[in-house]
Design a protein around this motif. Structure first.
Motif, PDB file in Angstrom:
ATOM      1  N   SER A 300       0.823  -1.212   0.000  1.00  0.00           N
ATOM      2  CA  SER A 300       0.000   0.000   0.000  1.00  0.00           C
ATOM      3  C   SER A 300       0.856   1.260   0.000  1.00  0.00           C
ATOM      4  CB  SER A 300      -0.941   0.009   1.206  1.00  0.00           C
ATOM      5  OG  SER A 300      -0.216   0.112   2.416  1.00  0.00           O
ATOM      6  N   LYS A 301       2.057   1.167   0.566  1.00  0.00           N
ATOM      7  CA  LYS A 301       2.947   2.325   0.605  1.00  0.00           C
ATOM      8  C   LYS A 301       3.935   2.347  -0.554  1.00  0.00           C
ATOM      9  CE  LYS A 301       2.675   2.754   5.627  1.00  0.00           C
ATOM     10  NZ  LYS A 301       2.017   4.071   5.645  1.00  0.00           N
ATOM     11  N   GLY A 302       3.905   1.300  -1.383  1.00  0.00           N
ATOM     12  CA  GLY A 302       4.803   1.264  -2.530  1.00  0.00           C
ATOM     13  C   GLY A 302       6.225   0.890  -2.167  1.00  0.00           C
ATOM     14  N   MET A 303       6.422   0.161  -1.065  1.00  0.00           N
ATOM     15  CA  MET A 303       7.764  -0.227  -0.616  1.00  0.00           C
ATOM     16  C   MET A 303       8.136  -1.593  -1.200  1.00  0.00           C
ATOM     17  SD  MET A 303       8.755   2.328   1.019  1.00  0.00           S
ATOM     18  CE  MET A 303       7.834   3.844   1.207  1.00  0.00           C
ATOM     19  N   ARG A 304       8.581  -1.584  -2.427  1.00  0.00           N
ATOM     20  CA  ARG A 304       8.782  -2.823  -3.172  1.00  0.00           C
ATOM     21  C   ARG A 304       9.932  -3.675  -2.636  1.00  0.00           C
ATOM     22  NH1 ARG A 304       8.032  -0.063  -9.175  1.00  0.00           N
ATOM     23  NH2 ARG A 304       5.736  -0.012  -9.161  1.00  0.00           N
ATOM     24  N   SER A 305      11.059  -3.050  -2.295  1.00  0.00           N
ATOM     25  CA  SER A 305      12.203  -3.841  -1.832  1.00  0.00           C
ATOM     26  C   SER A 305      11.896  -4.519  -0.502  1.00  0.00           C
ATOM     27  CB  SER A 305      13.449  -2.968  -1.703  1.00  0.00           C
ATOM     28  OG  SER A 305      13.243  -1.909  -0.769  1.00  0.00           O
ATOM     29  N   GLY A 306      11.236  -3.815   0.394  1.00  0.00           N
ATOM     30  CA  GLY A 306      10.851  -4.404   1.672  1.00  0.00           C
ATOM     31  C   GLY A 306       9.865  -5.540   1.488  1.00  0.00           C
ATOM     32  N   HIS A 307       8.928  -5.356   0.565  1.00  0.00           N
ATOM     33  CA  HIS A 307       7.946  -6.405   0.306  1.00  0.00           C
ATOM     34  C   HIS A 307       8.613  -7.649  -0.251  1.00  0.00           C
ATOM     35  CE1 HIS A 307       4.693  -8.578  -1.807  1.00  0.00           C
ATOM     36  NE2 HIS A 307       3.959  -8.142  -0.796  1.00  0.00           N
ATOM     37  N   ALA A 308       9.604  -7.480  -1.086  1.00  0.00           N
ATOM     38  CA  ALA A 308      10.309  -8.628  -1.660  1.00  0.00           C
ATOM     39  C   ALA A 308      11.004  -9.436  -0.570  1.00  0.00           C
ATOM     40  CB  ALA A 308      11.327  -8.156  -2.690  1.00  0.00           C
ATOM     41  N   VAL A 309      11.606  -8.742   0.402  1.00  0.00           N
ATOM     42  CA  VAL A 309      12.259  -9.426   1.530  1.00  0.00           C
ATOM     43  C   VAL A 309      11.234 -10.219   2.322  1.00  0.00           C
ATOM     44  CG1 VAL A 309      13.428  -9.052   3.742  1.00  0.00           C
ATOM     45  CG2 VAL A 309      14.142  -7.763   1.726  1.00  0.00           C
ATOM     46  N   LEU A 310      10.114  -9.576   2.629  1.00  0.00           N
ATOM     47  CA  LEU A 310       9.060 -10.227   3.416  1.00  0.00           C
ATOM     48  C   LEU A 310       8.458 -11.399   2.656  1.00  0.00           C
ATOM     49  CD1 LEU A 310       7.385  -9.690   6.117  1.00  0.00           C
ATOM     50  CD2 LEU A 310       5.644  -8.840   4.563  1.00  0.00           C
ATOM     51  N   GLU A 311       8.173 -11.208   1.387  1.00  0.00           N
ATOM     52  CA  GLU A 311       7.546 -12.250   0.572  1.00  0.00           C
ATOM     53  C   GLU A 311       8.385 -13.520   0.543  1.00  0.00           C
ATOM     54  OE1 GLU A 311       5.312 -12.181  -3.644  1.00  0.00           O
ATOM     55  OE2 GLU A 311       7.438 -11.674  -3.757  1.00  0.00           O
TER      56      GLU A 311
END
Length: 476
Positions: A300-311
């Motif tokens: 929702s915040k557009g934090m792609r690199s963080g999302h990739a780590v979490l995913e």
């Protein structure tokens, strides 16, 4: 062509001519008799024909061949918009700043100004669009449910947020993804501490931080906030009937461990655990559950690199816990279920919302309910996307004699922390529904997502609980 003006209060507005494409076909669609009635009503209400002349009623059979409007090409995601406005009634920011249609129109105006070399207009649009177009969008994607050509303006705004994310902010969210367990526990502890302090004092502290760091960065403390929730790993490796064969993997939503139950409620997670025990079913809890999240805060915040780590971490954990996808994953917050689907189903793991799991696997195995008299039910944008409103009403019906879904319900605009970053968004989005809720005067109020429950609690002054809490209390 589209002309951009700043309206009262600095709000961006888009003004444009209309193609009058449908007017010559209205008579064919409705027939001569109904069309003549339309003409009479039009003449009675607008004898001088000054309101949208030729848009619906016209004597010119070639009206649709005139006044063509050439659109500036913007982005592929939104270029197919015909500006019909079907998206506007379902948008939570429609009465505050912009609707999806207006967000697209203004992007087109910017593209045209850029093509014309009018950089002053481009800068003016960018300045105003930051708040009105980007910050106050709930990115709930309810617009795509109404759009005849399938445009997801919420997803488009997420893309703009990702493109505008600063290096420091992105690094911070990547760090949070790597250490989500401790970060979530710290937020829970902070809420518990704030709960026992005067609300106005805590709000003043957050207001100072917001003034320094920005209103789209630091949430404002709100009076509806509860104490922090319980750490998820305390559930143990299995919930429910320990002697039963596990039928699913339970991943309690981290939002339920961050925000504790409302009022005297037990919370969605504890309610689900108790219902599983009564129904005689068992579910596995991943060993590293405290570090798991559906990823919605990052997307929702557009934090792609963080999302990739979490995913990557979530996928590894779920593959092990579900025995390679042999078991489904159950989550107890609708928005988190929706978010987890994007992570899990790409690797072959089914994700089910706890409401649906209870409706399909527990209701007929629970003790006879001592039903409450009446309940007001708030569906959510995620229940709409998931297609589970029927299950939500089925569970509510098992716990209450009368179930009411407000006709004016809509996305509350709380959207995770958006309702704390911009409280005015939730206040605007819930106005009509709150009036209807007060008129209904029901005994109990429920939803199926923790932050939505917070938003409706603020809007109505009534404590909103997860519907599974209501069912758990009724079947004790």
């Amino acid at each position: 062509m589209v002309d951009l003006v700043l309206g009262a209060g600095g709000n961006l507005k888009a003004e444009h001519g209309t193609g009058r494409i449908m007017a010559p076909y209205v008579r064919r669609q409705y027939g001569d008799e109904l069309y003549s009635v339309m003409v009479e009503i039009k003449r009675a209400a607008d004898p001088n024909n000054v309101m949208n002349p030729g848009v619906i009623i016209t004597d010119d059979e070639r009206e649709h061949m005139k006044n063509f409007k050439v659109e500036a090409q913007v982005e592929a995601e939104i270029d197919s918009c015909v500006e019909c406005g079907y998206c506007e009634p379902v948008c939570p920011s429609r009465d505050l700043t912009m609707t999806p249609r207006q967000r697209i129109v203004v992007r087109r105006a910017r593209a045209q100004a850029l093509a014309d070399g009018n950089m002053e207009t481009v800068r003016e649009i960018d300045r105003a669009y930051e708040y009105q177009g980007i910050e106050t969008c709930a990115v709930d994607s309810m617009c795509v449910t109404a759009c005849p050509v399938g445009i997801d303006t919420g997803k488009f705004i997420k893309k703009l947020r990702a493109e505008g994310a600063g290096a420091a902010e992105s690094a911070g969210w990547t760090a949070a993804a790597k250490m989500w367990g401790p970060a979530n526990m710290a937020a829970s502890a902070a809420l518990t501490g704030a709960y026992f302090l005067p609300t106005k004092l805590v709000q003043k502290v957050t207001d100072v931080a917001r003034a320094l760091a920005g209103t789209d960065t630091v949430p404002q403390y709100q009076p509806e906030l509860s104490k922090g929730g319980r750490t998820r790993s305390k559930l143990g490796p299995v919930i429910g009937d320990a002697s039963a064969e596990p039928t699913a993997v339970f991943v309690p939503a981290c939002v339920n461990s961050m925000f504790g139950p409302q009022g005297d409620g037990v919370g969605a997670t504890e309610a689900f655990v108790r219902l599983a025990e009564r129904a005689g079913v068992a579910l596995i809890v991943p060993d590293d559950v405290d570090s798991l999240c559906c990823g919605t805060p990052w997307t929702s915040k557009g934090m792609r690199s963080g999302h990739a780590v979490l995913e990557a971490r979530v996928q590894r954990s779920l593959m092990e816990a579900t025995r390679g996808g042999a078991l489904p994953v159950v989550m107890d917050a609708a928005s988190c279920t929706h978010g987890m689907i994007d992570i899990a189903e790409s690797i072959g793991i089914e994700v089910i919302d706890a409401v649906t799991y209870v409706a399909e696997n527990m209701l007929d195995r629970l003790p006879e309910a001592n039903k409450v008299g009446s309940i007001t039910l708030h569906p959510t944008c995620s229940t709409t996307h998931l297609g589970i409103q029927g299950d939500l009403e089925k569970v509510a019906d098992a716990a209450a004699e009368q179930v009411h879904v407000p006709a004016n319900w809509g996305c509350c605009g709380y959207a995770g922390d958006r309702g704390m970053l911009h409280p005015e968004l939730t206040d605007s989005a819930t106005t009509q529904e709150a009036k209807e809720v007060h008129h209904l005067g029901d005994e109990v109020h429920a939803s199926c997502n923790r932050t939505c429950e917070l938003g409706l609690t603020r809007a109505t002054g009534e404590d909103y609980h997860h519907v599974l809490e209501v069912l758990e209390a009724a079947t004790r």
